[in-house]
Motif scaffolding. Structure first.
Motif, mmCIF file in Angstrom:
data_model
loop_
_atom_site.group_PDB
_atom_site.id
_atom_site.type_symbol
_atom_site.label_atom_id
_atom_site.label_comp_id
_atom_site.label_asym_id
_atom_site.label_seq_id
_atom_site.Cartn_x
_atom_site.Cartn_y
_atom_site.Cartn_z
ATOM 1 N N VAL B 61 -48.317 0.492 56.375
ATOM 2 C CA VAL B 61 -48.735 -0.676 55.600
ATOM 3 C C VAL B 61 -48.587 -1.938 56.445
ATOM 4 N N LEU B 65 -51.617 -4.453 57.526
ATOM 5 C CA LEU B 65 -51.589 -5.873 57.179
ATOM 6 C C LEU B 65 -51.704 -6.726 58.436
ATOM 7 N N ARG B 70 -54.930 -6.978 55.358
ATOM 8 C CA ARG B 70 -54.762 -6.343 54.056
ATOM 9 C C ARG B 70 -54.229 -4.936 54.268
ATOM 10 N N VAL B 84 -41.838 -0.160 50.996
ATOM 11 C CA VAL B 84 -42.885 -1.096 51.414
ATOM 12 C C VAL B 84 -42.451 -2.527 51.130
ATOM 13 N N ARG B 85 -41.944 -2.743 49.934
ATOM 14 C CA ARG B 85 -41.505 -4.106 49.571
ATOM 15 C C ARG B 85 -40.441 -4.607 50.550
ATOM 16 N N LEU B 88 -42.024 -5.485 53.945
ATOM 17 C CA LEU B 88 -42.880 -6.679 53.942
ATOM 18 C C LEU B 88 -42.065 -7.937 53.686
ATOM 19 N N SER B 96 -49.014 -11.426 49.737
ATOM 20 C CA SER B 96 -48.937 -11.155 48.293
ATOM 21 C C SER B 96 -49.030 -9.649 48.092
ATOM 22 N N ILE B 97 -48.326 -9.155 47.092
ATOM 23 C CA ILE B 97 -48.313 -7.715 46.816
ATOM 24 C C ILE B 97 -48.742 -7.496 45.381
ATOM 25 N N ARG B 98 -49.693 -6.565 45.202
ATOM 26 C CA ARG B 98 -50.071 -6.218 43.836
ATOM 27 C C ARG B 98 -49.934 -4.717 43.641
ATOM 28 N N LEU B 99 -49.221 -4.372 42.580
ATOM 29 C CA LEU B 99 -49.011 -2.966 42.297
ATOM 30 C C LEU B 99 -49.860 -2.564 41.091
ATOM 31 N N LEU B 106 -50.865 0.343 45.763
ATOM 32 C CA LEU B 106 -50.322 -0.962 46.117
ATOM 33 C C LEU B 106 -51.289 -1.644 47.087
ATOM 34 N N ALA B 108 -51.502 -5.107 49.526
ATOM 35 C CA ALA B 108 -50.850 -6.295 50.082
ATOM 36 C C ALA B 108 -51.903 -7.095 50.840
#
Lengths: 255, 255, 255, 255, 255, 255, 255, 255
Positions: B61, B65, B70, B84-85, B88, B96-99, B106, B108
């Motif tokens: 990831v 990114l 991305r 991952v969180r 990052l 920004s992260i969206r789950l 996920l 990012a």
């Protein structure tokens, strides 16, 4: 038993009919015929022509007619039909013969056969024209068991209005046989719309992966509505099971 | 090439981004990342978490990114998400992260990522709640490719009116992904009613014969209406194919 | 409805065409024909000759021509073709007949049929000569739906330069149908190189384990690039799905 | 034989080594060990840890080391590795141990083991990171048989340039093991481009229809280029077969 | 390129041979012929007659002969052979034709063809007489690639002494193709006894469960000795793979 | 019957033993136990622990011991064994317990049980150590039926001399159970060398295609020598069938 | 050996018979004949006509008769039978020929053949008439091995009394071969009722899912009573296995 | 509609019950509940707990109870049961809860639920104790549909007298659900003896080839007597189909 033997001696009863009465089955030239099947299990014995020679089928039909006053044969080719007709012309000229043409089913009855008549009805429903053969077999058997049979054809799910127009007619019956090939979705859709028991009859159309009726069978087994199912192209079994349900409804009505 | 190397020397470009520009892929600690996939084939590369450790997923990831601004990861467990969180947070705190929670996806994005926006729309349709995971995966990917995505849920064929109420809404889209498990009849019924291309997405529900999505897959392949299909639970593939169709519609609109 | 009945009474409209307009399908001598299929789902109805007698196919072709001014029949043997020609010579001598020879597809059109013409194009790509039959079926259907169709043949992965020479030509289309038998690798390789949606069409070549197209189908379903797939030899379905995508592109261009 | 028995009596030869010399196999506490396998068939015997307890694996490793001066064990979990290390620490402290970590392979050698060295080389090629385990097993075995082993990773067909950059390097070897999961197209593409024998090694990645390596296996068996194949995840077999080809090339070079 | 075009202009080179030299393949009346296959991948292109008409096979054989001075065709029926003979009698009367009768293989060579000759040998081993067809195909291909080919027949495992008498002869070769049907145990037994690489060739004999060669294939894939395998009846592939191993041994001998 | 009831009244016979004598089976807390199985079909009833809780197994073992003076339980985990021991310690402290450890079989006998003793012998042969569990189950059952049982281990076909050394010993028995996993070739090879009936017992070793014992089973069914076969891992069935053959040999010897 | 050569020189022994005595097999025009099979493994060699030409079968029959004074051929068509008769009329006019008509088995014996005669008996039991072919094959082989063979026909489970009437007769034999198609329940029911070993012989009747004998085979493998099984339609194997059991009973009786 | 809305406004009707009345389904927190299923298709909607979290199941149970005064949930683990109990304790303390323990079925009813009562009966028959779970599910559903349910257990075909003792009891019912695992012969035998419709319910017992209920399913589909079948372990479907037949018998009795 003495009565039966006396009747044979007097020429009033054929040896085949006597054996059928005494032992339940008749030993003929092409194998044993289970003459007691209908009495025992409610389903008339039928001669499956698949893999039998025309002569063998004709002999078994003659034995059936002789011992039970009726013969049902399924999956007949033209050659089988010809052999049966020739033999019965000679041995049982008084018998009536009815051929369910597209279904490959022949029924012969001697003049004194008393056909059963149930106060119960079965609908046989098809998705498309290629479902006609097993559906016709199912209809013929249910009919021979005495049920009123209603044929509803070509109501496949590709054009749903054809089906939704028939809902009231479907709801009037005691049990439905619903035949479909390829993805076999029709029984699922029907069973979601009516409260009559549905027997799914998968048909061996389709090619490639899931062909030969396997996709239709597995789809009906996985159905998200409540169905019971028979094997691919097993029109006889579907019709017999529908006939057994009709017999119970008839018996209930007569109680 | 010299420009790129100068930018690396000047610290304006990371080595990963430079390798991605020069060779199309980036060699990271957990394997090579195909950074040119989207440019070449229209579909963004994604990290499939299945069978990878949390650390490997986090590393890939980060590479994604770093090199393409991305990262998309699919089939994540909670443990994967945590890894991952953490990574990052440390390496790319501005991202920004969206789950997409139920779908295990996920996304990012770094602050300067410019998301694509297509003038085209995709509907993702499900038969029941158990179809939510692959359908959510499909929706997330189509969305990342820039399509407008409309979710239409719980319109299974067991109760047809739920579906027929939605026909107009279905007809407004450029392409439909239709997910269904068990017997998988929904895509067949939908494709018989609308003139939008339907991509069938079989779901691994069901047990016994034809379970694990096999009945749904073979039923969709045998469909009597016109469908194309992806593998069982292949939400990413269905969403990507829908995204490619949407890209063509968008390009056509812009011509 | 009164207009239609008046036209029938006046002999301006055949009963078949009237039934088609009123109910959406026509009941002919060989079953029901779904005359509203194209209007409803965008795909013209076709007569699948597999498992039908020459007479049945000829009757359905005549019904289709009568009610929709066009007939498409697929998987025809020479005997089927002869029966269709004889019947149309008699009943519809003004109709034009086109035979897509290697594909087993026949199209008949009455003089006043207005063929659709889409501002959109489809390429039909094959790996080898044995893929010609289903690929030809796909091309014929897409063509009847109005798409421009480009045939790109013999670009199998055994000799990659044949494929890489064609990349620009592939990229110009709205959608690709890629046919391949045996291991079926071609759609995977194509979809990795171009950003046009690819519909994989597995072909029933190959023998032994994974023969009959099963290896090609499962390989396409497992593809590491983004594909959707149709059943083995399902040229009609692949062409129809490509035609639906072309229709969307055409509609978008006309917006 | 007298020499051997004398050596045992003199303590110069362990009973295990003596049994191995006399009968070809050694009966240990956890079963018989085929000590003559390499002499007879060219492939060293290895202990397959799958389905064996840590203690059994450790015992067999000790027997192998005792009787042939080397032990190879495959498919080891961490627990197996620990048990082996503990036992060898005690019984054979002079032995060297090498762990091929990602491949689950352990090799132990006693100080006087003379490793084979072939004048021949093998390349082990992978499509993606998930192919690393069986590919590593193949590499370890080929290496133990004395071949030079070259690892070429992540050259999957989704991005062809990664592969075409390596053609010259591939052509330098005597034989290639090419591992791939999902649709398994890489060995087909490689074998179309180089004139070195290719052994396809299908890997159990992928889900849904054709998952667990079945699509890869059947695709390799159906390949339109010339390949031979081993079972799914059978890295040991692939490596051993490559090693046998390398032995023949080595023998030919020495003639 | 100018040289080639000049030669065509001067009538010294046919257009087919020129296209083959310039592009690697030749476009003939029955499809493209991959004339560069042998140069690129070491295996001569062959015409698979399965599913092709006699005229198509004859045309492809003529193209092959014209462009590469040799033609190999496999799986020929008598009718195919007749068509090939007739065409070559007319177009290439100077060519020699050899028919490998039981194997269904035909080889035609123009007078100036220089057959390859490898300093390497292949044995083709069969379990029983029903293995003769694919084994013959394998032998013919290996032979055309230049290997010395030794046929060892009828050494099935039901009577082991037939096999054990041949061990020395088996050990003399560079590679073995071992064909077996039914349970397919012969390659396993051979590979346990000799240190030459064994390529298992499963044969489609046997009936019932595991018939059509499936038991033999899965048994060879599961073999407890080291084998690589080709598909059921894939004699061409087995022979080509053996030929490639022989080429490496030959090259090594010449170093 | 009066005698039995008197004995129950007098406390000389347990109600379970009385029910077994009168009806042939005993209704216990965990289901019915078929106490007449051995008398009727020659095979002692056994408790299959698979899918039963420890308490259920212990209850059935107690019922069996109570009604037939012996209990046999198969496929026991350690937890099952513990539960059985605890229950018997309490309820039947005089019973002897024997655990066939690697086979997962437990046999309990009350002091007055008279074990059968046949003048006949069975050999149980294995290819490798992983065949020990089902082979042990087979041996335990044959032993409980009274046969002399000879265990011959680790004679797999990978190293044939191990087998050929044992031929005389194999020929001395009345029947052989031959267990093998993976490709399952051992029973085929044995049956080709001796004139004793061989019962093939496929074992669920192996992975990938044909794994879980499927290759071994289909290979044994396709064997070119004469075998009969039981299901994968069905040690109980193989041992029972061998026991039945031994009973016939014993009866013949006593005639 | 000198004796044999002298006999050949004197014309008292044919070269075929001499080769059979010296090497165990005879090399004839249509392949090798395993003349020592019966001596080695107790089962006479038979010529399987499936997939052989009439001439090949006739040649092998002649070789068998010449070298072992008997020939057994199975799965013969009428054309095969004619070719065998013609050849033997010419080459071995003194031989007697017996045709087991429905079973497709032919046995030829030279005048000095001494048929084995065992003091042991086998019953071959069928569920219905369609089981006659493999059952007849089984009976013929057991008979040629010297067993008394009792045929018990048409005792299928659909009408249980037919079976229960035969229990005493079944219990008198040393071993039972029980043939059944479709769901294959008969061997399970028989084995639950008698203490004689039962060999299940599945028959390839039935259609749809589980057709071709697959349901019968898997049902027999899963049987809740103790059976061993042979492959679908493997009458020869079932008869040979029964013959081997009968040989052991005979040997025991003679001890 | 106004009445319903007034009742909601007055607090006499919950919004869920109102939505159910107006649209046929209720949108709750865990998906849509098909509240009209029983009215439309005769089968009450049930919550399948498989693959749902305890919270989701509890929410759906609450929605069902709220909108239809009853909730049925199947395939519950202990954890699911606990979550349901806790939620209902809080939200619907007046509801009664019944747990069908071995079947994993829970039924909750609000105090004013009026259970249906049919004048019709269903027998649920099992072959052995391992059939108890799906048989219990079938019994619970048929019972909730109002049928009298009779449980007949442990009458497997291994000991036929257990079954033949129950024939009269079986003949008294309107329909039979017959559950069996392994070879699944019981429904076939029952349907041959009684004239009541039999619904076969295959159970996922058994291991090896045909395990997981596949042998039982295919045997029932191939049955030589007349059966319809549901999927493996599909107790709900079998019970619902039996319930529908009972409804027809009840309706017929009331006519």
């Amino acid at each position: 038993m003495r009565d039966i033997l006396d009747a044979v001696a007097a020429g009033e009863l054929s040896p085949e009919a006597a054996e059928a009465k005494l032992r339940g089955y008749v030993t003929g030239e092409a194998g044993r015929f289970d003459a007691a099947r209908e009495r025992r299990s409610g389903v008339p014995e039928a001669v499956l022509a698949d893999g039998k020679t025309p002569a063998e089928v004709a002999a078994l039909v003659a034995t059936s007619l002789e011992s039970t006053d009726r013969a049902i044969a399924t999956r007949l080719t033209e050659e089988h039909v010809r052999a049966v007709r020739e033999r019965l012309d000679e041995e049982a000229p008084a018998a009536s013969i009815r051929l369910h043409d597209r279904a490959g089913v022949l029924v012969a009855r001697s003049p004194d056969f008393e056909p059963p008549a149930l106060d119960a009805s079965v609908a046989v429903v098809t998705a498309g024209t290629s479902d006609a053969v097993p559906a016709g077999e199912a209809a013929a058997i249910a009919c021979e068991m005495g049920a009123d049979v209603d044929r509803i054809s070509d109501v496949g799910v590709a054009a749903l209005t054809r089906l939704t127009d028939q809902l009231e007619r479907l709801r009037e019956h005691d049990v439905l046989v619903v035949a479909a090939g390829r993805e076999g979705a029709l029984p699922t859709v029907v069973a979601g719309l009516v409260d009559v028991p549905v027997i799914g009859l998968p048909v061996s159309t389709g090619y490639g992966h899931g062909g030969e009726g396997e996709a239709a069978l597995s789809g009906m087994l996985q159905s998200c509505t409540a169905l019971s199912v028979v094997n691919v192209d097993a029109g006889f079994t579907a019709g017999a099971q529908a006939g057994l349900v009709a017999r119970r409804a008839d018996a209930a009505r007569r109680e």
